[in-house]
Design a protein around this motif. Structure first.
Motif, PDB file in Angstrom:
ATOM      1  N   LYS A 166       4.132 -20.357 -31.935  1.00 40.13           N
ATOM      2  CA  LYS A 166       5.380 -21.072 -31.592  1.00 40.13           C
ATOM      3  C   LYS A 166       5.097 -22.341 -30.771  1.00 40.13           C
ATOM      4  CE  LYS A 166       6.697 -18.354 -27.479  1.00 40.13           C
ATOM      5  NZ  LYS A 166       6.298 -19.335 -26.478  1.00 40.13           N
ATOM      6  N   ASP A 167       4.090 -22.274 -29.905  1.00 39.20           N
ATOM      7  CA  ASP A 167       3.733 -23.450 -29.102  1.00 39.20           C
ATOM      8  C   ASP A 167       3.123 -24.533 -29.984  1.00 39.20           C
ATOM      9  OD1 ASP A 167       4.424 -22.376 -26.483  1.00 39.20           O
ATOM     10  OD2 ASP A 167       2.747 -21.012 -26.798  1.00 39.20           O
ATOM     11  N   ILE A 168       2.252 -24.110 -30.885  1.00 37.34           N
ATOM     12  CA  ILE A 168       1.606 -25.054 -31.801  1.00 37.34           C
ATOM     13  C   ILE A 168       2.662 -25.715 -32.688  1.00 37.34           C
ATOM     14  CG2 ILE A 168      -0.040 -25.269 -33.720  1.00 37.34           C
ATOM     15  CD1 ILE A 168      -1.607 -22.903 -32.354  1.00 37.34           C
ATOM     16  N   GLN A 169       3.576 -24.899 -33.237  1.00 39.77           N
ATOM     17  CA  GLN A 169       4.661 -25.432 -34.076  1.00 39.77           C
ATOM     18  C   GLN A 169       5.508 -26.435 -33.295  1.00 39.77           C
ATOM     19  OE1 GLN A 169       5.089 -25.053 -37.311  1.00 39.77           O
ATOM     20  NE2 GLN A 169       3.301 -23.711 -37.384  1.00 39.77           N
ATOM     21  N   MET A 170       5.828 -26.079 -32.049  1.00 40.07           N
ATOM     22  CA  MET A 170       6.651 -26.946 -31.202  1.00 40.07           C
ATOM     23  C   MET A 170       5.947 -28.286 -30.981  1.00 40.07           C
ATOM     24  SD  MET A 170       9.344 -27.379 -29.407  1.00 40.07           S
ATOM     25  CE  MET A 170      10.198 -26.961 -27.926  1.00 40.07           C
ATOM     26  N   GLY A 171       4.667 -28.228 -30.608  1.00 38.51           N
ATOM     27  CA  GLY A 171       3.910 -29.458 -30.366  1.00 38.51           C
ATOM     28  C   GLY A 171       3.857 -30.342 -31.599  1.00 38.51           C
ATOM     29  N   MET A 172       3.575 -29.731 -32.747  1.00 38.21           N
ATOM     30  CA  MET A 172       3.462 -30.495 -33.989  1.00 38.21           C
ATOM     31  C   MET A 172       4.821 -31.057 -34.407  1.00 38.21           C
ATOM     32  SD  MET A 172       0.255 -30.368 -34.363  1.00 38.21           S
ATOM     33  CE  MET A 172      -0.172 -30.994 -35.984  1.00 38.21           C
ATOM     34  N   SER A 173       5.884 -30.260 -34.232  1.00 37.18           N
ATOM     35  CA  SER A 173       7.209 -30.726 -34.657  1.00 37.18           C
ATOM     36  C   SER A 173       7.705 -31.876 -33.783  1.00 37.18           C
ATOM     37  CB  SER A 173       8.226 -29.579 -34.648  1.00 37.18           C
ATOM     38  OG  SER A 173       8.508 -29.195 -33.317  1.00 37.18           O
ATOM     39  N   LEU A 174       7.229 -31.934 -32.536  1.00 37.40           N
ATOM     40  CA  LEU A 174       7.633 -33.032 -31.647  1.00 37.40           C
ATOM     41  C   LEU A 174       6.834 -34.303 -31.915  1.00 37.40           C
ATOM     42  CD1 LEU A 174       8.087 -31.128 -28.284  1.00 37.40           C
ATOM     43  CD2 LEU A 174       9.872 -32.164 -29.682  1.00 37.40           C
ATOM     44  N   GLY A 175       5.758 -34.168 -32.700  1.00 36.36           N
ATOM     45  CA  GLY A 175       5.032 -35.379 -33.066  1.00 36.36           C
ATOM     46  C   GLY A 175       3.571 -35.421 -32.674  1.00 36.36           C
ATOM     47  N   ALA A 176       3.018 -34.293 -32.202  1.00 37.95           N
ATOM     48  CA  ALA A 176       1.581 -34.285 -31.914  1.00 37.95           C
ATOM     49  C   ALA A 176       0.830 -34.364 -33.242  1.00 37.95           C
ATOM     50  CB  ALA A 176       1.195 -33.018 -31.161  1.00 37.95           C
ATOM     51  N   ASN A 177      -0.302 -35.066 -33.245  1.00 38.07           N
ATOM     52  CA  ASN A 177      -1.114 -35.167 -34.460  1.00 38.07           C
ATOM     53  C   ASN A 177      -2.090 -34.007 -34.570  1.00 38.07           C
ATOM     54  OD1 ASN A 177      -0.461 -38.008 -33.367  1.00 38.07           O
ATOM     55  ND2 ASN A 177      -0.883 -38.350 -35.517  1.00 38.07           N
ATOM     56  N   LEU A 178      -2.405 -33.409 -33.417  1.00 30.62           N
ATOM     57  CA  LEU A 178      -3.399 -32.343 -33.384  1.00 30.62           C
ATOM     58  C   LEU A 178      -3.108 -31.460 -32.186  1.00 30.62           C
ATOM     59  CD1 LEU A 178      -6.176 -31.380 -34.562  1.00 30.62           C
ATOM     60  CD2 LEU A 178      -7.250 -32.885 -32.895  1.00 30.62           C
ATOM     61  N   TYR A 179      -3.307 -30.153 -32.356  1.00 34.82           N
ATOM     62  CA  TYR A 179      -3.080 -29.201 -31.262  1.00 34.82           C
ATOM     63  C   TYR A 179      -4.363 -28.413 -31.074  1.00 34.82           C
ATOM     64  CZ  TYR A 179      -0.270 -26.071 -28.311  1.00 34.82           C
ATOM     65  OH  TYR A 179       0.267 -25.368 -27.251  1.00 34.82           O
ATOM     66  N   MET A 180      -5.006 -28.579 -29.925  1.00 34.06           N
ATOM     67  CA  MET A 180      -6.245 -27.858 -29.641  1.00 34.06           C
ATOM     68  C   MET A 180      -6.025 -26.905 -28.475  1.00 34.06           C
ATOM     69  SD  MET A 180      -9.131 -30.816 -30.133  1.00 34.06           S
ATOM     70  CE  MET A 180     -10.457 -29.642 -30.352  1.00 34.06           C
ATOM     71  N   VAL A 181      -6.561 -25.699 -28.610  1.00 30.48           N
ATOM     72  CA  VAL A 181      -6.413 -24.700 -27.560  1.00 30.48           C
ATOM     73  C   VAL A 181      -7.636 -24.737 -26.641  1.00 30.48           C
ATOM     74  CG1 VAL A 181      -6.082 -22.239 -27.096  1.00 30.48           C
ATOM     75  CG2 VAL A 181      -4.994 -23.286 -29.092  1.00 30.48           C
ATOM     76  N   VAL A 202      -2.650 -32.506 -28.362  1.00 30.64           N
ATOM     77  CA  VAL A 202      -2.282 -31.532 -27.340  1.00 30.64           C
ATOM     78  C   VAL A 202      -3.525 -30.701 -27.044  1.00 30.64           C
ATOM     79  CG1 VAL A 202      -0.886 -29.501 -26.804  1.00 30.64           C
ATOM     80  CG2 VAL A 202       0.151 -31.423 -28.018  1.00 30.64           C
ATOM     81  N   LEU A 203      -3.821 -30.557 -25.759  1.00 34.32           N
ATOM     82  CA  LEU A 203      -4.938 -29.722 -25.330  1.00 34.32           C
ATOM     83  C   LEU A 203      -4.341 -28.744 -24.324  1.00 34.32           C
ATOM     84  CD1 LEU A 203      -7.988 -29.204 -25.392  1.00 34.32           C
ATOM     85  CD2 LEU A 203      -8.233 -30.868 -23.548  1.00 34.32           C
ATOM     86  N   SER A 204      -4.155 -27.486 -24.741  1.00 31.83           N
ATOM     87  CA  SER A 204      -3.406 -26.546 -23.918  1.00 31.83           C
ATOM     88  C   SER A 204      -3.974 -25.137 -23.967  1.00 31.83           C
ATOM     89  CB  SER A 204      -1.951 -26.512 -24.417  1.00 31.83           C
ATOM     90  OG  SER A 204      -1.219 -25.525 -23.723  1.00 31.83           O
ATOM     91  N   THR A 205      -3.668 -24.359 -22.950  1.00 34.92           N
ATOM     92  CA  THR A 205      -4.041 -22.942 -22.960  1.00 34.92           C
ATOM     93  C   THR A 205      -3.039 -22.159 -23.805  1.00 34.92           C
ATOM     94  OG1 THR A 205      -2.798 -22.673 -20.915  1.00 34.92           O
ATOM     95  CG2 THR A 205      -5.189 -22.903 -20.715  1.00 34.92           C
ATOM     96  N   GLU A 206      -1.890 -22.783 -24.080  1.00 33.63           N
ATOM     97  CA  GLU A 206      -0.854 -22.124 -24.888  1.00 33.63           C
ATOM     98  C   GLU A 206      -1.250 -22.186 -26.355  1.00 33.63           C
ATOM     99  OE1 GLU A 206       1.549 -20.493 -23.414  1.00 33.63           O
ATOM    100  OE2 GLU A 206       0.884 -21.252 -21.479  1.00 33.63           O
ATOM    101  N   GLY A 207      -1.760 -21.077 -26.880  1.00 34.72           N
ATOM    102  CA  GLY A 207      -2.249 -21.093 -28.251  1.00 34.72           C
ATOM    103  C   GLY A 207      -1.407 -20.285 -29.224  1.00 34.72           C
ATOM    104  N   GLN A 208      -0.214 -19.874 -28.782  1.00 30.48           N
ATOM    105  CA  GLN A 208       0.643 -19.102 -29.679  1.00 30.48           C
ATOM    106  C   GLN A 208       1.206 -20.008 -30.768  1.00 30.48           C
ATOM    107  OE1 GLN A 208       3.654 -17.051 -27.482  1.00 30.48           O
ATOM    108  NE2 GLN A 208       2.190 -15.867 -26.280  1.00 30.48           N
TER     109      GLN A 208
END
Length: 123
Positions: free
Chosen positions: A91-106, A83-89
């Protein structure tokens, strides 16, 4: 054979920038404008996609719905998703990871860090 990366982002500037960085590293790149377009490109790719880089905030189908849809399919269960997003909160990171993203980058992500993480995921 070089790895194939699908970039899903509604910002043409971001798509082009990420594509430029990935191509410079020798990856093949396919670009999509939103989740629907991403699914279409994923399903119709002539060569299998090895990794997805997706934004969260997009029209028609957002990144979270896109990741959920990809993960629901057996074929793509183990496909690395960044995930490459401006949403860096948190809750957003948790949501992305819980849905199956391997990595969350802001955004804005450091190109060298992004490349290093992608190469690690492609192992």
């Amino acid at each position: 054979m070089s790895k194939h990366i699908l970039i899903v982002d509604d910002s043409k500037t971001v798509r082009n920038l990420v594509a430029f960085i990935m191509k410079k590293e020798g990856f093949r790149v396919t670009m999509a404008e939103d989740g629907f377009d991403g699914l279409e490109k994923l399903y119709s790719a002539e060569e299998p996609v090895d990794l997805i880089i997706s934004d969260v905030n997009m029209p028609r189908m957002d990144g979270f719905t896109f990741i959920r849809t990809v993960r629901e399919q057996e074929t793509y269960r183990d496909l690395p998703i960044v995930v490459l997003s401006t949403e860096g909160q948190e809750k957003d990171i948790q949501m992305g990871m819980s849905l199956g993203a391997n990595l969350y980058m802001v955004k804005p992500a450091q190109p060298d860090k992004m490349v290093k993480n992608i190469k690690m995921l492609l192992g």
